[in-house]
Scaffold this motif. Structure first.
Motif, PDB file in Angstrom:
ATOM      1  N   VAL A  74       0.859  -1.191   0.000  1.00 32.27           N
ATOM      2  CA  VAL A  74       0.000   0.000   0.000  1.00 32.27           C
ATOM      3  C   VAL A  74       0.889   1.233   0.000  1.00 32.27           C
ATOM      4  N   GLY A  84       0.914   5.365   0.397  1.00 34.20           N
ATOM      5  CA  GLY A  84       0.220   6.597   0.758  1.00 34.20           C
ATOM      6  C   GLY A  84       1.015   7.769   0.221  1.00 34.20           C
ATOM      7  N   GLY A  85       1.834   8.371   1.094  1.00 37.09           N
ATOM      8  CA  GLY A  85       2.668   9.505   0.683  1.00 37.09           C
ATOM      9  C   GLY A  85       4.012   9.090   0.112  1.00 37.09           C
ATOM     10  N   GLY A  86       4.344   7.796   0.146  1.00 38.38           N
ATOM     11  CA  GLY A  86       5.582   7.292  -0.456  1.00 38.38           C
ATOM     12  C   GLY A  86       6.851   7.646   0.308  1.00 38.38           C
ATOM     13  N   HIS A  87       6.750   7.984   1.604  1.00 42.21           N
ATOM     14  CA  HIS A  87       7.925   8.457   2.339  1.00 42.21           C
ATOM     15  C   HIS A  87       8.601   7.424   3.224  1.00 42.21           C
ATOM     16  N   ASP A  88       8.139   6.196   3.205  1.00 42.78           N
ATOM     17  CA  ASP A  88       8.864   5.190   3.986  1.00 42.78           C
ATOM     18  C   ASP A  88      10.220   4.985   3.330  1.00 42.78           C
ATOM     19  N   LEU A 126      -2.769   5.024  -3.083  1.00 44.00           N
ATOM     20  CA  LEU A 126      -3.858   5.877  -2.578  1.00 44.00           C
ATOM     21  C   LEU A 126      -3.584   7.352  -2.792  1.00 44.00           C
ATOM     22  N   GLY A 169      -7.066   8.331   2.704  1.00 42.55           N
ATOM     23  CA  GLY A 169      -5.883   7.493   2.950  1.00 42.55           C
ATOM     24  C   GLY A 169      -4.619   7.923   2.244  1.00 42.55           C
ATOM     25  N   THR A 190       7.151  16.483  11.052  1.00 40.73           N
ATOM     26  CA  THR A 190       7.800  17.759  10.749  1.00 40.73           C
ATOM     27  C   THR A 190       7.757  18.111   9.262  1.00 40.73           C
ATOM     28  N   GLY A 230       2.943  11.099   4.115  1.00 41.37           N
ATOM     29  CA  GLY A 230       1.545  10.653   4.135  1.00 41.37           C
ATOM     30  C   GLY A 230       1.006  10.614   5.555  1.00 41.37           C
ATOM     31  N   TYR A 285       5.756  11.179  15.687  1.00 40.53           N
ATOM     32  CA  TYR A 285       6.431  12.196  16.506  1.00 40.53           C
ATOM     33  C   TYR A 285       6.347  13.515  15.740  1.00 40.53           C
ATOM     34  N   VAL A 328      -6.259   1.635   4.960  1.00 37.94           N
ATOM     35  CA  VAL A 328      -7.047   2.704   5.574  1.00 37.94           C
ATOM     36  C   VAL A 328      -7.447   3.670   4.462  1.00 37.94           C
ATOM     37  N   TYR A 354      11.678   2.899  16.962  1.00 44.41           N
ATOM     38  CA  TYR A 354      10.464   3.428  16.315  1.00 44.41           C
ATOM     39  C   TYR A 354      10.143   2.577  15.093  1.00 44.41           C
ATOM     40  N   ALA A 401       3.878  -4.750   6.205  1.00 43.25           N
ATOM     41  CA  ALA A 401       4.129  -3.318   6.377  1.00 43.25           C
ATOM     42  C   ALA A 401       5.337  -3.148   7.293  1.00 43.25           C
TER      43      ALA A 401
HETATM   44  C1  LIG Z   1      11.282  13.637   5.018  1.00 46.07           C
HETATM   45  C2  LIG Z   1      10.655  12.744   6.062  1.00 46.07           C
HETATM   46  C3  LIG Z   1      10.258  13.302   7.270  1.00 46.07           C
HETATM   47  C4  LIG Z   1       9.680  12.483   8.243  1.00 46.07           C
HETATM   48  N1  LIG Z   1       9.311  13.050   9.424  1.00 46.07           N
HETATM   49  C5  LIG Z   1       8.752  12.304  10.399  1.00 46.07           C
HETATM   50  C6  LIG Z   1       8.353  12.899  11.627  1.00 46.07           C
HETATM   51  O1  LIG Z   1       8.524  14.090  11.856  1.00 46.07           O
HETATM   52  N2  LIG Z   1       7.782  12.109  12.559  1.00 46.07           N
HETATM   53  C7  LIG Z   1       7.591  10.764  12.359  1.00 46.07           C
HETATM   54  O2  LIG Z   1       7.062  10.095  13.255  1.00 46.07           O
HETATM   55  N3  LIG Z   1       7.951  10.170  11.196  1.00 46.07           N
HETATM   56  C8  LIG Z   1       8.529  10.910  10.220  1.00 46.07           C
HETATM   57  N4  LIG Z   1       8.903  10.319   9.044  1.00 46.07           N
HETATM   58  C9  LIG Z   1       8.669   8.869   8.859  1.00 46.07           C
HETATM   59  C10 LIG Z   1       7.278   8.615   8.272  1.00 46.07           C
HETATM   60  O3  LIG Z   1       6.299   8.816   9.254  1.00 46.07           O
HETATM   61  C11 LIG Z   1       7.141   7.184   7.763  1.00 46.07           C
HETATM   62  O4  LIG Z   1       8.129   6.929   6.812  1.00 46.07           O
HETATM   63  C12 LIG Z   1       5.743   6.910   7.176  1.00 46.07           C
HETATM   64  O5  LIG Z   1       5.599   5.521   6.954  1.00 46.07           O
HETATM   65  C13 LIG Z   1       5.528   7.622   5.866  1.00 46.07           C
HETATM   66  O6  LIG Z   1       4.204   7.454   5.438  1.00 46.07           O
HETATM   67  P1  LIG Z   1       3.844   7.587   3.873  1.00 46.07           P
HETATM   68  O7  LIG Z   1       2.397   7.336   3.732  1.00 46.07           O
HETATM   69  O8  LIG Z   1       4.401   8.850   3.357  1.00 46.07           O
HETATM   70  O9  LIG Z   1       4.714   6.421   3.295  1.00 46.07           O
HETATM   71  P2  LIG Z   1       4.445   5.226   2.264  1.00 46.07           P
HETATM   72  O10 LIG Z   1       5.816   4.833   1.836  1.00 46.07           O
HETATM   73  O11 LIG Z   1       3.448   5.570   1.242  1.00 46.07           O
HETATM   74  O12 LIG Z   1       3.822   4.127   3.176  1.00 46.07           O
HETATM   75  C14 LIG Z   1       4.578   3.433   4.142  1.00 46.07           C
HETATM   76  C15 LIG Z   1       3.754   2.303   4.670  1.00 46.07           C
HETATM   77  O13 LIG Z   1       2.694   2.830   5.464  1.00 46.07           O
HETATM   78  C16 LIG Z   1       1.532   2.049   5.257  1.00 46.07           C
HETATM   79  N5  LIG Z   1       0.475   2.915   4.719  1.00 46.07           N
HETATM   80  C17 LIG Z   1       0.581   4.140   4.170  1.00 46.07           C
HETATM   81  N6  LIG Z   1      -0.652   4.620   3.866  1.00 46.07           N
HETATM   82  C18 LIG Z   1      -1.526   3.662   4.232  1.00 46.07           C
HETATM   83  C19 LIG Z   1      -2.926   3.545   4.196  1.00 46.07           C
HETATM   84  N7  LIG Z   1      -3.709   4.526   3.752  1.00 46.07           N
HETATM   85  N8  LIG Z   1      -3.505   2.398   4.645  1.00 46.07           N
HETATM   86  C20 LIG Z   1      -2.750   1.397   5.129  1.00 46.07           C
HETATM   87  N9  LIG Z   1      -1.415   1.447   5.201  1.00 46.07           N
HETATM   88  C21 LIG Z   1      -0.815   2.567   4.770  1.00 46.07           C
HETATM   89  C22 LIG Z   1       1.873   0.942   4.295  1.00 46.07           C
HETATM   90  O14 LIG Z   1       2.220  -0.202   5.030  1.00 46.07           O
HETATM   91  C23 LIG Z   1       3.081   1.501   3.581  1.00 46.07           C
HETATM   92  O15 LIG Z   1       3.932   0.512   3.106  1.00 46.07           O
HETATM   93  C24 LIG Z   1       9.493  11.088   8.032  1.00 46.07           C
HETATM   94  C25 LIG Z   1       9.907  10.535   6.818  1.00 46.07           C
HETATM   95  C26 LIG Z   1      10.489  11.346   5.846  1.00 46.07           C
HETATM   96  C27 LIG Z   1      10.943  10.729   4.586  1.00 46.07           C
END
Ligand SMILES: Cc1cc2nc3c(=O)[nH]c(=O)nc-3n(C[C@H](O)[C@H](O)[C@H](O)COP(=O)(O)OP(=O)(O)OC[C@H]3O[C@@H](n4cnc5c(N)ncnc54)[C@H](O)[C@@H]3O)c2cc1C
Length: 457
Positions: free
Chosen positions: A75, A77-81, A96, A115, A137, A142, A152, A203, A412, A450
């Motif tokens: 899945v 979301g914002g692609g930031h993992d 999503l 989502g 921050t 996402g 955090y 979600v 974490y 995940a």
């Molecule tokens: C520049 C940067 C700054 C950050 N800052 C912080 C911070 O200040 N505090 C903090 O706690 N973390 C921080 N993070 C870490 C961030 O919270 C995690 O990497 C988080 O997983 C990113 O979510 P995403 O939806 O963008 O990622 P994605 O890569 O899209 O998703 C990661 C995983 O989350 C799950 N997921 C995402 N969306 C859904 C959905 N709708 N339903 C079910 N599962 C879903 C899936 O398992 C997916 O593989 C940061 C990361 C980056 C790159």
């Protein structure tokens, strides 16, 4: 480069083309590329097929089709993992990122957050009403990925983790059913979602509590690396005083001349502006600063400033460790990090869990550590094509090793790499047994992979 082909991929794509609306299923082209691209440019996984969801029904049909064919799904979301868990080589990516339109109820102070919405989408929608949300921050992260794993952020001392502000979630489960989880409906699922990451379902929408904080006081102070010892000593006293309204994110990075600097990025979210000015002035008087900026900002402005520092596409390797406090060992590691930096983009960033986030009993949500602590991100970051990638990764690994004597056993989950088995084993603390039991109940066939959960004993 083409994706590794799963033997059942053709069957999956046929089913998707019948069940998901036209134009949403992509095996190549711009839609495919958008769905597979993630923030960490070093992630090279290529899914076999991407479904760009236009509504929750698309997500449901995609889950059912993946199950029927046996093709693994992920899945996005914002692609930031940073570990790239949003995309699986040869599998199905449920994207999503087209579901982002946040709707705010200013009277109830609640946002309906789809989502795929980012933190920036949420705070920008809330700001016109003088409201804001507990996010991380950065704006481009996402909200679902952040919230499901923890969250955090700069308002954590006052309003808790992002997940403490989740009121309910609509979820597509592994069997394709669409349920709403909150304190009354599916309370076990609601518990697991708050810390268990994407391990329990897709979600499609969340209700998130908003707070009346139209502006914040933000301070950025930078000190030369050679003042690290005395600055961090002084910072320990500020952190020990632990005001809920004050959150300080701090660490080391390379200054414009390449020399290390210690940064203190603080946010005052309280109503008493004078108290905020006093708190931030104290942080600017811990040494002789190179940079000292204190100004009122809105949350969207603050998050946008961080986004500018972390653009899409650079290559990244992250190690995380949590420690009880700013011990001498942590201070030594930060000095070492500055003196051994291998890339001008790398940094160590420390988040604090204090105040409201520590007053939630640890067993109330799946998140495993509610004791006051510091969560340390060691971020190795470099340009694509940089031949020293191995050195940058080794820098992060060595610093994590240097922290070992001070580090708590877990970490974490949102930032732990899947290879960190020993830390993952402790990441859920007293909630380990319950989260594993609920994983077995809601997703017995491990459809959702995940953030890593501990192995069953
Ligand atoms: C520049 C940067 C700054 C950050 N800052 C912080 C911070 O200040 N505090 C903090 O706690 N973390 C921080 N993070 C870490 C961030 O919270 C995690 O990497 C988080 O997983 C990113 O979510 P995403 O939806 O963008 O990622 P994605 O890569 O899209 O998703 C990661 C995983 O989350 C799950 N997921 C995402 N969306 C859904 C959905 N709708 N339903 C079910 N599962 C879903 C899936 O398992 C997916 O593989 C940061 C990361 C980056 C790159």
């Amino acid at each position: 480069m083409s994706a590794t082909t799963h033997p059942q991929l053709g069957r999956l794509v046929d089913t998707l083309r019948r069940t998901v609306r036209a134009g949403q299923v992509a095996t190549s082209g711009p839609e495919y590329d958008t769905g597979r691209s993630v923030w960490n440019g070093a992630v090279s996984s290529r899914p076999g097929v991407v479904v760009r969801c236009a509504d929750p029904a698309d997500a449901r049909n995609a889950v059912l089709a993946a199950r029927e064919s046996g093709v693994p799904l992920s899945v996005r979301g914002g692609g930031h993992d940073w570990a790239g868990r949003a995309v699986t080589e040869g599998g199905l990516t449920i994207d999503l990122s087209g579901l982002r339109r946040v709707v705010v109820d200013p009277v109830a102070k609640v946002a309906e957050v789809p989502g795929g919405a980012t933190a920036a989408d949420l705070v920008s929608a809330a700001q016109p009403f003088g409201l804001t949300a507990a996010t991380g921050t950065a704006g481009s992260v996402g909200m679902a990925g952040l919230t499901l794993g923890g969250g955090y952020g700069p308002l954590g001392g006052r309003f808790g983790l992002a997940l403490d502000n989740l009121l309910s979630a609509d979820v597509v489960l592994a069997d394709g059913s669409l349920v709403t989880a909150d304190a009354e409906r599916e309370p076990d699922l609601f518990w697991a979602l708050r810390g268990g990451g994407g391990n329990f379902g897709v979600v499609t929408s969340m209700r998130i509590r908003l707070h009346a904080v139209p502006t914040l006081l933000s301070g950025m102070v930078m000190y030369p690396g050679d003042q690290a010892g005395s600055v961090l000593d002084g910072l320990s006293d500020v952190l020990a005083a632990s005001q809920d309204e004050l959150t300080v994110q701090f660490g080391v990075l390379a200054g414009p001349d390449g020399k290390p600097v210690v940064f203190l990025s603080s946010t005052w979210s309280g109503d008493d502006a004078l108290a905020g000015e006093r708190a931030l002035a104290r942080l600017g008087a811990l040494g002789t600063p190179l940079v000292l900026n204190v100004a009122p900002v809105t949350m969207p402005e603050m998050l946008a400033a961080i986004d500018a520092q972390f653009p899409f596409g650079r290559h990244v390797g992250i190690r995380t460790r949590s420690v009880p406090s700013l011990t001498a060992g942590v201070r030594d590691m930060l000095s070492l990090a500055g003196s051994t930096l291998t890339s001008p983009h790398s940094a160590v960033s420390v988040h604090s869990l204090h105040g409201a986030a520590t007053r939630v009993p640890v067993t109330e949500t799946a998140f495993g550590n509610r004791d006051p602590h510091l969560m340390i991100e060691i971020i190795a970051l470099w340009e694509p094509g940089d031949a020293r990638a191995a050195d940058h990764r080794a820098w992060a690994g060595d610093l994590a090793g240097a922290l070992e004597p001070d580090a708590l056993p877990g970490g974490y989950p949102n930032l732990l790499g899947s290879d960190e088995v020993a830390r993952i084993a402790h990441a859920y603390g007293p909630n380990t047994e319950r989260i594993l039991t609920l994983k077995r109940r809601f997703d017995p066939d491990h459809v959702f992979r995940a953030i890593p959960l501990p192995a069953r004993p």
